[in-house]
Design a protein around this motif. Structure first.
Motif, short mmCIF file in Angstrom:
data_model
loop_
_atom_site.label_atom_id
_atom_site.label_comp_id
_atom_site.label_asym_id
_atom_site.label_seq_id
_atom_site.Cartn_x
_atom_site.Cartn_y
_atom_site.Cartn_z
N ARG A 196 16.80 25.59 -79.44
CA ARG A 196 17.29 24.49 -80.30
C ARG A 196 17.41 24.94 -81.75
N GLU A 197 16.41 25.75 -82.18
CA GLU A 197 16.44 26.23 -83.57
C GLU A 197 17.62 27.18 -83.79
N ILE A 198 17.88 28.04 -82.80
CA ILE A 198 19.01 28.96 -82.92
C ILE A 198 20.31 28.18 -83.01
N THR A 199 20.43 27.14 -82.20
CA THR A 199 21.63 26.29 -82.24
C THR A 199 21.76 25.59 -83.58
N SER A 200 20.63 25.08 -84.07
CA SER A 200 20.63 24.38 -85.36
C SER A 200 20.98 25.33 -86.50
N LEU A 201 20.44 26.55 -86.41
CA LEU A 201 20.74 27.54 -87.45
C LEU A 201 22.21 27.94 -87.44
N ALA A 202 22.78 28.00 -86.24
CA ALA A 202 24.21 28.35 -86.14
C ALA A 202 25.06 27.28 -86.81
N LYS A 203 24.69 26.00 -86.55
CA LYS A 203 25.43 24.91 -87.20
C LYS A 203 25.23 24.95 -88.71
N ARG A 204 23.96 25.19 -89.11
CA ARG A 204 23.67 25.26 -90.56
C ARG A 204 24.44 26.39 -91.21
N GLN A 205 24.52 27.54 -90.52
CA GLN A 205 25.25 28.68 -91.06
C GLN A 205 26.74 28.34 -91.21
N GLY A 206 27.29 27.65 -90.23
CA GLY A 206 28.70 27.26 -90.30
C GLY A 206 28.96 26.33 -91.47
N ASP A 207 28.05 25.36 -91.66
CA ASP A 207 28.20 24.42 -92.77
C ASP A 207 28.14 25.15 -94.11
N LEU A 208 27.18 26.08 -94.21
CA LEU A 208 27.04 26.82 -95.47
C LEU A 208 28.23 27.73 -95.72
N GLU A 209 28.78 28.31 -94.67
CA GLU A 209 29.96 29.16 -94.84
C GLU A 209 31.16 28.34 -95.30
N ASP A 210 31.25 27.09 -94.83
CA ASP A 210 32.31 26.19 -95.31
C ASP A 210 32.14 25.92 -96.81
#
Length: 247
Positions: free
Chosen positions: A102-116
């Motif tokens: 779940r944390e890996i999935t959350s981090l992936a979403k967080r990374q995508g948001d930050l890259e935006d």
């Protein structure tokens, strides 16, 4: 007051030189380059303010981009560590495995948001950089125009000042040949009468006020001694008689 007719006529020469000096001073003050420089200076001030604002915006977005990229890097590093833990098999508890995934999935979403966010900041920074480039070019162009106008003004001013210096010397020479009391009266009247202290009587008309003498005034002038320093009844300037007075 009495003065030789020749001295009175020389007073007209002094007057002509004073008129020329006044004209030169007015021309110097009224050079079109003065208004041009004032306008360009105002434009420069405005453009420089805009340039400073754009440079500040570019600097702020540069720091914002650096911070956003650091945030992305931190999240990426955390995600890499979590993935390595997951892949290593060190985590065996189903509950811990589920939490880690779940944390890996959350981090992936967080990374995508930050890259935006990074992309959005980069776009704003690029826009600010383009604005800085544009304004820098405009400042340079207006500055070049201002420098050109200043050079033209200085050249025109120098030319006028040189002519004024020549006329001033000539005025000193001519005025030096006029009796002191007559010159004193002339200077006083000139100060009181808009720069004209002596006027020629031409065809029975005072060239100071442009009014024609009436018959009584003409008779008084005719009766006056050639040495008498006459004054116009209308404007009170020194009235100088010449061969063209029409008497």
């Amino acid at each position: 007051m009495n003065a030789a007719p020749a001295d009175q006529i020389r007073l007209l020469d002094v007057q002509a030189l004073d008129v020329r000096l006044s004209q030169l001073a007015h021309k110097r003050k009224s050079l079109p380059e003065h208004a041009e420089i004032d306008s360009l200076t105002a434009d420069l001030a405005q453009l420089r303010d805009l340039l400073v604002a754009s440079q500040t915006e570019e600097s702020d977005t540069a720091r914002e981009q650096t911070k956003a990229e650091q945030d992305v890097d931190l999240v990426r590093q955390r995600a890499v560590r979590d993935q390595q833990r997951l892949d290593s098999g060190a985590v065996t508890s189903p509950k811990d495995l589920e939490s880690l995934q779940r944390e890996i999935t959350s981090l992936a979403k967080r990374q995508g948001d930050l890259e935006d966010i990074v992309l959005e900041v980069m776009e704003r920074r690029e826009s600010a950089q383009e604005r800085v480039t544009e304004l820098t070019a405009r400042v340079s162009a207006v500055q070049a125009k201002a420098d050109d106008a200043t050079a033209r003004r200085d050249a025109a001013t120098k030319e006028l000042d040189e002519e004024a210096a020549t006329v001033t010397k000539e005025r000193e020479l001519v005025a030096g040949s006029v009796p002191a009391d007559l010159l004193k009266l002339y200077d006083k009247l000139r100060a009181q009468s808009g720069g004209v202290g002596a006027a020629r009587l031409y065809q029975r008309r005072c060239e100071g006020c442009r009014l024609e003498l009436n018959i009584t005034e003409v008779n008084d002038v005719k009766a006056a001694s050639p040495e008498a320093v006459l004054r116009c009844e209308n404007c009170h300037r020194i009235l100088v008689r010449t061969a063209e007075s029409g008497l």
